[in-house]
Scaffold this motif. Structure first.
Motif, PDB file in Angstrom:
ATOM      1  N   SER A 161      66.365 -23.225  10.318  1.00 57.58           N
ATOM      2  CA  SER A 161      65.836 -22.412  11.425  1.00 57.58           C
ATOM      3  C   SER A 161      64.347 -22.153  11.206  1.00 57.58           C
ATOM      4  N   TYR A 162      63.988 -21.848   9.947  1.00 60.49           N
ATOM      5  CA  TYR A 162      62.593 -21.543   9.629  1.00 60.49           C
ATOM      6  C   TYR A 162      61.712 -22.752   9.947  1.00 60.49           C
ATOM      7  N   ASN A 163      62.169 -23.919   9.483  1.00 60.52           N
ATOM      8  CA  ASN A 163      61.366 -25.127   9.709  1.00 60.52           C
ATOM      9  C   ASN A 163      61.206 -25.432  11.199  1.00 60.52           C
ATOM     10  N   GLU A 164      62.303 -25.234  11.933  1.00 57.05           N
ATOM     11  CA  GLU A 164      62.228 -25.481  13.383  1.00 57.05           C
ATOM     12  C   GLU A 164      61.253 -24.521  14.048  1.00 57.05           C
ATOM     13  N   LEU A 165      61.370 -23.223  13.666  1.00 55.91           N
ATOM     14  CA  LEU A 165      60.469 -22.224  14.253  1.00 55.91           C
ATOM     15  C   LEU A 165      59.025 -22.493  13.845  1.00 55.91           C
ATOM     16  N   GLN A 166      58.841 -22.915  12.593  1.00 56.96           N
ATOM     17  CA  GLN A 166      57.491 -23.202  12.115  1.00 56.96           C
ATOM     18  C   GLN A 166      56.873 -24.350  12.918  1.00 56.96           C
ATOM     19  N   LYS A 167      57.720 -25.360  13.209  1.00 58.37           N
ATOM     20  CA  LYS A 167      57.237 -26.494  14.017  1.00 58.37           C
ATOM     21  C   LYS A 167      56.805 -26.006  15.397  1.00 58.37           C
ATOM     22  N   GLU A 168      57.655 -25.145  15.964  1.00 58.48           N
ATOM     23  CA  GLU A 168      57.362 -24.613  17.298  1.00 58.48           C
ATOM     24  C   GLU A 168      56.062 -23.818  17.280  1.00 58.48           C
ATOM     25  N   LEU A 169      55.902 -23.003  16.212  1.00 59.01           N
ATOM     26  CA  LEU A 169      54.687 -22.186  16.097  1.00 59.01           C
ATOM     27  C   LEU A 169      53.453 -23.071  15.932  1.00 59.01           C
ATOM     28  N   ASN A 170      53.586 -24.124  15.122  1.00 62.26           N
ATOM     29  CA  ASN A 170      52.453 -25.046  14.935  1.00 62.26           C
ATOM     30  C   ASN A 170      52.030 -25.654  16.266  1.00 62.26           C
ATOM     31  N   SER A 171      53.030 -26.032  17.034  1.00 65.65           N
ATOM     32  CA  SER A 171      52.733 -26.639  18.327  1.00 65.65           C
ATOM     33  C   SER A 171      52.061 -25.615  19.250  1.00 65.65           C
ATOM     34  N   LEU A 172      52.549 -24.361  19.214  1.00 63.00           N
ATOM     35  CA  LEU A 172      51.968 -23.319  20.065  1.00 63.00           C
ATOM     36  C   LEU A 172      50.535 -22.985  19.643  1.00 63.00           C
ATOM     37  N   THR A 173      50.274 -22.955  18.323  1.00 66.38           N
ATOM     38  CA  THR A 173      48.909 -22.634  17.874  1.00 66.38           C
ATOM     39  C   THR A 173      47.950 -23.773  18.244  1.00 66.38           C
ATOM     40  N   ALA A 174      48.463 -25.007  18.167  1.00 66.91           N
ATOM     41  CA  ALA A 174      47.617 -26.149  18.563  1.00 66.91           C
ATOM     42  C   ALA A 174      47.279 -26.040  20.050  1.00 66.91           C
ATOM     43  N   THR A 175      48.282 -25.717  20.856  1.00 63.58           N
ATOM     44  CA  THR A 175      48.055 -25.548  22.298  1.00 63.58           C
ATOM     45  C   THR A 175      47.066 -24.417  22.537  1.00 63.58           C
ATOM     46  N   ASN A 176      47.217 -23.342  21.774  1.00 63.35           N
ATOM     47  CA  ASN A 176      46.331 -22.193  21.931  1.00 63.35           C
ATOM     48  C   ASN A 176      44.886 -22.581  21.649  1.00 63.35           C
ATOM     49  N   GLU A 177      44.680 -23.369  20.598  1.00 59.56           N
ATOM     50  CA  GLU A 177      43.318 -23.809  20.272  1.00 59.56           C
ATOM     51  C   GLU A 177      42.733 -24.634  21.410  1.00 59.56           C
ATOM     52  N   GLN A 178      43.577 -25.536  21.956  1.00 55.26           N
ATOM     53  CA  GLN A 178      43.111 -26.374  23.075  1.00 55.26           C
ATOM     54  C   GLN A 178      42.732 -25.499  24.272  1.00 55.26           C
ATOM     55  N   LEU A 179      43.604 -24.539  24.568  1.00 60.97           N
ATOM     56  CA  LEU A 179      43.353 -23.665  25.721  1.00 60.97           C
ATOM     57  C   LEU A 179      42.103 -22.826  25.523  1.00 60.97           C
ATOM     58  N   GLN A 180      41.887 -22.378  24.269  1.00 54.57           N
ATOM     59  CA  GLN A 180      40.679 -21.584  23.975  1.00 54.57           C
ATOM     60  C   GLN A 180      39.427 -22.426  24.183  1.00 54.57           C
ATOM     61  N   THR A 181      39.482 -23.659  23.684  1.00 54.41           N
ATOM     62  CA  THR A 181      38.335 -24.555  23.845  1.00 54.41           C
ATOM     63  C   THR A 181      38.074 -24.789  25.334  1.00 54.41           C
ATOM     64  N   GLU A 182      39.161 -25.058  26.053  1.00 61.58           N
ATOM     65  CA  GLU A 182      39.037 -25.296  27.499  1.00 61.58           C
ATOM     66  C   GLU A 182      38.428 -24.072  28.176  1.00 61.58           C
ATOM     67  N   ASN A 183      38.888 -22.888  27.751  1.00 65.79           N
ATOM     68  CA  ASN A 183      38.403 -21.641  28.333  1.00 65.79           C
ATOM     69  C   ASN A 183      36.905 -21.479  28.102  1.00 65.79           C
ATOM     70  N   GLN A 184      36.469 -21.766  26.858  1.00 71.97           N
ATOM     71  CA  GLN A 184      35.034 -21.640  26.561  1.00 71.97           C
ATOM     72  C   GLN A 184      34.215 -22.637  27.368  1.00 71.97           C
ATOM     73  N   GLU A 185      34.757 -23.849  27.493  1.00 74.13           N
ATOM     74  CA  GLU A 185      34.034 -24.871  28.271  1.00 74.13           C
ATOM     75  C   GLU A 185      33.931 -24.457  29.738  1.00 74.13           C
ATOM     76  N   LEU A 186      35.035 -23.908  30.252  1.00 72.90           N
ATOM     77  CA  LEU A 186      35.031 -23.483  31.662  1.00 72.90           C
ATOM     78  C   LEU A 186      34.055 -22.330  31.885  1.00 72.90           C
ATOM     79  N   GLN A 187      34.017 -21.415  30.914  1.00 71.33           N
ATOM     80  CA  GLN A 187      33.077 -20.289  31.059  1.00 71.33           C
ATOM     81  C   GLN A 187      31.638 -20.792  31.051  1.00 71.33           C
ATOM     82  N   GLN A 188      31.396 -21.769  30.180  1.00 70.92           N
ATOM     83  CA  GLN A 188      30.058 -22.355  30.113  1.00 70.92           C
ATOM     84  C   GLN A 188      29.720 -23.048  31.425  1.00 70.92           C
ATOM     85  N   GLU A 189      30.716 -23.763  31.951  1.00 71.70           N
ATOM     86  CA  GLU A 189      30.504 -24.482  33.214  1.00 71.70           C
ATOM     87  C   GLU A 189      30.201 -23.498  34.333  1.00 71.70           C
ATOM     88  N   ARG A 190      30.946 -22.391  34.340  1.00 77.61           N
ATOM     89  CA  ARG A 190      30.723 -21.371  35.370  1.00 77.61           C
ATOM     90  C   ARG A 190      29.281 -20.843  35.274  1.00 77.61           C
TER      91      ARG A 190
END
Lengths: 236, 255
Positions: B51-80
Motif C-alpha cells: 500500500s505504501y509503495n502504491e501511495l508513494q507512486k501516486e504521490l510522486n506522480s501528483l508532485t510531478a504534475t504539481n511542478e508542471q502546473l506551477q511552471t505553467e502558472n508562472q509562464e502564464l503569469q509572465q505572458e499576462r
C-alpha cells in the motif's frame, strides 16, 4: 578432483541461497519501518496535492481565458484599459497602498504608567491576526505590510520608521470576515489570557472588540517599510 | 614419507571444509527458522509496504504534475504581464504600465534578487524526544524570531523554504507542522532575505536567543551566510489573491 568440484558447487549454491534469504530478511526489516502512521501521512499528502493540483489547473485555465480576453478586447478596441486598471487597483489593495474599511475589530493594549509596552506583544497579536486570516491590519494607524518593523528602541516602539511612546496605549485594528467573528474573538481571547498570564508583572490591560466599520489607512510607496530602492533595481 | 604428508594435508583440508559446511548449515538453519517465524508478520507488513509503495507512486506522480502546473502558472503569469505591458505601451499608457509593475513588486508578486543573507535553521541532529528538551526542535516562534530580526535589520523581501512572505503571511503551527501562506514547511528551514547583508548577518550572529538555541544542550543548528545574489521568489498565489482581500472596501481611490 570430482569431489572437490562438487563441494565447490555445493558451497556456491548454499551461499547463494543464504544470500537470498538474508536479502528477504532485510526486506522484512525495511517493511517494519512502514507504519500505519506513515501510511496515513502519505495519504494526507496525496489528498493535499490532489487539491492543490485541481486548484492550480483551475487557476491556469482562468489565466488562459484572461489573456485571451485581453487580446480580444484590445483587437476589438473594447474596454481592455478598464480591465487592466481594475486589476491594478486590486493589486494595490493587496499591497497595502489603498485605504480600506469594513467590518473588523480593535485590540487596545495599555499598561500602568510605569510599565513600557513590549514590542513582542504587538508582534504576537499581529502574527495571530495574520494566521487567523485578517485582511488588513494597522497599529496606531500604521498599515502593516510584509516588511513592517515593530521594534522597541528605548522608550519608543518603531513602526514603519515612526516612533510611538511605549508608555501610551497601542491600538491594533484589523478587517476580518464577519463570518469568522466568533472564531477570531475566541482565539484572540486565548492570546490575551496567555499574554496577561506570561507577563503578569506588566499588568497589561487588553481590550478586544468588534467594530462594524474599521478604517485602515494606506501606506505610501515611499514608506521605509517597502524599501522600494532595494527592490526596484533587482527585479527579474 | 611424501605420501604420508599428502594424506595428512588432505585430511586437514577435508576437516576444514566440513567445519565450514557445518557453520554454513548452522547459519542457513538459523536464517530459515527466523524467516519462517516471520512469515506471518511479513504478510501483514508486506501488505502495508505494498500500500505504501502504491501511495508513494501516486504521490510522486501528483508532485510531478504539481511542478508542471506551477511552471505553467508562472509562464502564464509572465505572458499576462507581457500582454498587458505590450498593449499599454503600444497605446501610449507607459506611465500606467510602469505603475502596474511597481505595484506588483511592492505586493510581492515578482521575483526579486540582490545582496542578502540565507539563515538555515534545523532541528538537533538525531533529536530524541525522550532525552532532548523540546527546544531542540525548531518551532514557529523560532522562525518568526529570525524573520523579525531580518525585517528589523532592513530586509526588503523574505522567503522561507521558497515561500514568499507577503502582507497576509502568518507563520504558525498546526500540531507538528509549521505553515506559511497555508503551505506546509519541513526542516531545514531556509530563510532568505534580500537587503543589507552585513547588517542582517550581524543581527543574526549576535542574537542572544539564537546563540542560546545552539548551545550543545539544545543543539539547534543555525547557520547564516552572506549571499551576493539571493533570489526571493514571487508570492505563489499572485494570480489568486482576491480571496485575501475580498472583505476590503477601498475608501479612497488614488485616481
Amino acid at each position: 578432483m570430482k569431489i572437490n568440484a562438487m563441494r565447490s558447487i555445493a558451497f556456491t549454491i548454499i551461499c547463494m541461497i543464504l544470500g537470498i534469504l538474508i536479502a528477504l530478511q532485510m526486506k522484512n526489516v525495511n517493511a517494519d519501518n512502514v507504519t500505519e502512521q506513515k501510511l496515513e501521512e502519505l495519504y494526507n499528502n496525496i489528498v493535499e496535492y490532489s487539491r492543490k493540483n485541481e486548484e492550480l489547473s483551475k487557476r491556469n485555465a482562468e489565466l488562459y481565458s484572461y489573456i485571451e480576453l485581453l487580446e480580444q478586447d484590445y483587437a476589438s478596441g473594447n474596454a481592455y484599459i478598464e480591465t487592466i486598471i481594475k486589476e491594478r487597483e486590486r493589486a494595490a489593495v493587496f499591497a497595502g497602498l489603498r485605504e480600506v474599511s469594513n467590518f473588523g475589530l480593535t485590540i487596545r493594549i495599555s499598561a500602568p504608567p510605569e510599565v513600557m509596552v513590549r514590542d513582542s506583544v504587538l508582534r504576537q497579536f499581529v502574527n495571530e491576526l495574520r494566521a487567523l486570516g485578517a485582511q488588513a491590519i494597522s497599529i496606531n494607524d500604521e498599515r502593516m505590510v510584509a516588511m513592517s518593523e515593530i521594534r522597541a528602541s528605548n522608550q519608543d516602539i518603531i513602526i514603519n520608521g515612526k516612533n510611538y511612546d511605549r508608555r501610551n496605549a497601542f491600538e491594533i485594528k484589523a478587517i476580518i470576515d464577519p463570518g469568522k467573528e466568533a472564531y477570531f474573538l475566541d482565539y484572540l481571547d486565548k492570546v490575551r489570557v496567555s499574554v496577561q498570564t506570561d507577563l503578569s508583572a506588566d499588568q497589561y490591560d487588553i481590550a478586544i472588540q468588534t467594530v462594524d466599520n474599521v478604517t485602515i489607512p494606506a501606506l505610501k510607496e515611499d514608506s521605509i517599510a517597502f524599501k522600494i530602492d532595494l527592490l526596484l533595481p533587482s527585479v527579474q | 614419507m611424501n605420501d604420508h604428508k599428502l594424506a595428512k594435508w588432505l585430511s586437514k583440508t577435508a576437516n576444514k571444509q566440513k567445519l565450514m559446511l557445518l557453520v554454513l548449515f548452522l547459519l542457513f538453519g538459523i536464517v530459515v527458522s527466523n524467516h519462517i517465524s516471520m512469515v506471518q508478520e511479513t504478510n501483514k507488513a508486506s501488505s502495508l509496504v505494498e500500500s505504501y509503495n502504491e501511495l508513494q507512486k501516486e504521490l510522486n506522480s501528483l508532485t510531478a504534475t504539481n511542478e508542471q502546473l506551477q511552471t505553467e502558472n508562472q509562464e502564464l503569469q509572465q505572458e499576462r504581464e507581457n500582454v498587458i505591458n505590450t498593449v499599454l505601451e503600444r497605446e501610449g499608457y507607459d506611465q500606467l504600465s510602469e505603475e502596474i509593475s511597481r505595484i506588483r513588486i511592492l505586493a510581492g508578486f515578482t521575483e526579486v534578487r540582490g545582496e542578502g543573507v540565507i539563515v538555515t535553521l534545523n532541528d538537533k541532529p538525531d533529536y530524541d524526544p525522550l532525552r532532548d528538551p523540546v527546544a531542540s526542535i525548531i518551532h514557529d516562534g523560532n522562525i518568526r524570531h529570525v524573520v523579525n530580526l531580518l525585517i528589523n535589520s532592513g530586509a526588503a523581501a523574505v522567503s522561507i523554504n521558497g515561500i514568499r512572505v507577503v502582507n497576509t503571511s502568518g507563520i504558525y503551527c498546526i500540531g507538528p507542522t509549521i505553515l506559511c501562506n497555508k503551505e506546509r514547511m519541513t526542516p531545514p528551514y531556509r530563510i532568505s532575505a534580500l537587503g543589507p547583508a552585513s547588517m542582517m548577518y550581524n543581527a543574526v550572529v549576535s542574537d542572544q536567543v539564537i546563540n542560546q538555541l545552539t548551545i550543545p544542550e539544545i543543539g539547534i543548528i543555525a547557520n547564516v551566510e552572506k549571499i551576493d545574489e539571493v533570489v526571493i521568489p514571487p508570492f505563489n498565489e499572485a494570480d489568486n489573491f482576491e480571496q485575501y482581500i475580498n472583505q476590503l472596501e477601498v475608501v479612497k481611490n488614488e485616481d
